[in-house]
Motif scaffolding. Structure first.
Motif, PDB file in Angstrom:
ATOM      1  N   ALA A  76      32.907  31.711  35.241  1.00 33.53           N
ATOM      2  CA  ALA A  76      33.348  30.349  35.807  1.00 33.53           C
ATOM      3  C   ALA A  76      34.032  30.603  36.863  1.00 33.53           C
ATOM      4  O   ALA A  76      34.174  29.731  38.003  1.00 33.53           O
ATOM      5  N   GLU A  77      35.078  31.407  36.941  1.00 32.90           N
ATOM      6  CA  GLU A  77      35.952  31.722  38.276  1.00 32.90           C
ATOM      7  C   GLU A  77      35.143  32.070  39.542  1.00 32.90           C
ATOM      8  O   GLU A  77      35.359  31.720  40.575  1.00 32.90           O
ATOM      9  N   ASP A  79      32.065  31.339  40.052  1.00 36.13           N
ATOM     10  CA  ASP A  79      31.402  30.052  40.349  1.00 36.13           C
ATOM     11  C   ASP A  79      32.049  29.240  40.887  1.00 36.13           C
ATOM     12  O   ASP A  79      31.778  28.603  42.156  1.00 36.13           O
ATOM     13  N   ARG A  80      33.523  29.029  40.753  1.00 38.41           N
ATOM     14  CA  ARG A  80      34.405  28.084  41.580  1.00 38.41           C
ATOM     15  C   ARG A  80      34.452  28.495  42.817  1.00 38.41           C
ATOM     16  O   ARG A  80      34.738  28.138  43.754  1.00 38.41           O
ATOM     17  N   ARG A  81      34.737  30.030  42.976  1.00 42.52           N
ATOM     18  CA  ARG A  81      35.180  30.433  44.298  1.00 42.52           C
ATOM     19  C   ARG A  81      33.814  30.267  45.211  1.00 42.52           C
ATOM     20  O   ARG A  81      34.019  30.180  46.304  1.00 42.52           O
ATOM     21  N   THR A  83      31.401  28.183  44.915  1.00 46.21           N
ATOM     22  CA  THR A  83      31.553  26.734  45.495  1.00 46.21           C
ATOM     23  C   THR A  83      32.344  26.464  46.320  1.00 46.21           C
ATOM     24  O   THR A  83      31.884  25.797  47.559  1.00 46.21           O
ATOM     25  N   ALA A  84      33.611  26.939  46.452  1.00 46.16           N
ATOM     26  CA  ALA A  84      34.613  26.536  47.304  1.00 46.16           C
ATOM     27  C   ALA A  84      34.248  26.982  48.640  1.00 46.16           C
ATOM     28  O   ALA A  84      34.455  26.620  49.668  1.00 46.16           O
TER      29      ALA A  84
END
Length: 299
Positions: A76-77, A79-81, A83-84
């Motif tokens: 999840a982390e 994926d967040r990075r 996407t950012a």
């Protein structure tokens, strides 16, 4: 390991009930049971024991559940990075100022960008138009403030600001006196201090064309930057055109600033980038940058 199966098992480990876990996962209970059994076959161990009220984890099941939770958090982390980065909200941005336009809109824009996108690593440097163009073409910069016009087909340049061009004259010079604006006819034969044309050919041509429309000025001295240029004026070596913002910043003793008659001479400020290599952070910077009314980004 199959991330979907790990997610299913992680939820089951929290609920300890196939019905509730299936409802939470929005899948049919038989499908959940099949995925848990497939995970057990893959690992070669038994993870759960069914009971009359639901299920319990085996000792190895408890260990696998903890590992699954950690892996899912990492995914999840990541994926967040990712996407950012894809949105330009993370990554790096290399930008150069032009030394004739420090402060003002340049600093305000970069300060706002850093405040809005704190995860982007912004690296700033200061150069001049020709140098910044070369760095952009070489891929060592992502964007740069420049003095248009640019004659570089590979680059796009947005005009973001305009300011009046003033005339710096020695305080004891006849041009320093009087309230009216200085007429261009009075400066045609004056010795001129200016910066090298190679520093910004487009801006150099624009300035000399506006102030000396009847022919090139009599340049007697070249200085590398505006501060040195004004010091040369204070020493009496000649007069010099200078953007109003820079003239007000330095305020060199012995220099008087005069305005010229209409049409008022101006210089523009641009934000240049290579559209073929523009990263997401560059696109975010461009989205924030103003555009001078009546101008079009080139190309």
């Amino acid at each position: 390991m199959d991330l979907r199966r790990m997610r299913y098992f992680s939820v089951l480990a929290e609920e300890l009930n196939f019905t509730r876990a299936a409802r939470r996962l929005r899948v049919a209970q038989p499908a959940l049971s099949q995925q848990i059994q497939a995970l057990e076959r893959q690992l070669g161990v038994r993870l759960v024991e069914r009971t009359s009220r639901g299920c319990t984890l085996t000792p190895i099941g408890s260990a696998v559940a903890e590992e699954a939770r950690q892996v899912l958090r990492q995914v999840a982390e990541a994926d967040r990075r990712i996407t950012a980065v894809a949105r330009g909200q993370q990554g790096s941005l290399r930008v150069a100022y032009t030394r004739s336009a420090r402060g003002g809109v340049c600093d305000s824009l970069m300060t706002e960008f850093r405040d809005r996108y704190p995860r982007v690593d912004v690296a700033l440097q200061t150069g001049w138009t020709a140098h910044n163009v070369g760095e952009l073409l070489a891929g060592r910069l992502d964007a740069a403030f420049v003095r248009p016009p640019l004659d570089v087909p590979e680059l796009a340049c947005r005009v973001i600001a305009e300011e009046e061009l003033l005339l710096a004259v020695p305080s004891g010079h006849p041009l320093a006196h009087g309230r009216s604006r200085v007429e261009r006819s009075r400066i045609g034969d004056e010795p001129v201090v200016l910066w090298p044309r190679d520093n910004g050919p487009g801006m150099h041509a624009s300035i000399t064309g506006q102030l000396w429309p009847d022919g090139p000025p009599r340049i007697v001295r070249e200085e590398p930057d505006d501060e040195q240029l004004l010091l040369a004026v204070a020493a009496g070596h000649g007069i010099a055109p200078i953007p109003e913002g820079r003239a007000r910043v330095f305020r060199i003793p012995g220099v008087s600033l005069r305005r010229l008659t209409r049409p008022v001479p101006t210089v523009t400020l641009g934000l240049a980038h290579n559209p073929r290599t523009a990263s997401p952070p560059v696109q975010l910077l461009l989205a924030m940058a103003p555009q001078l009314p009546g101008t079009a980004e080139r190309p």
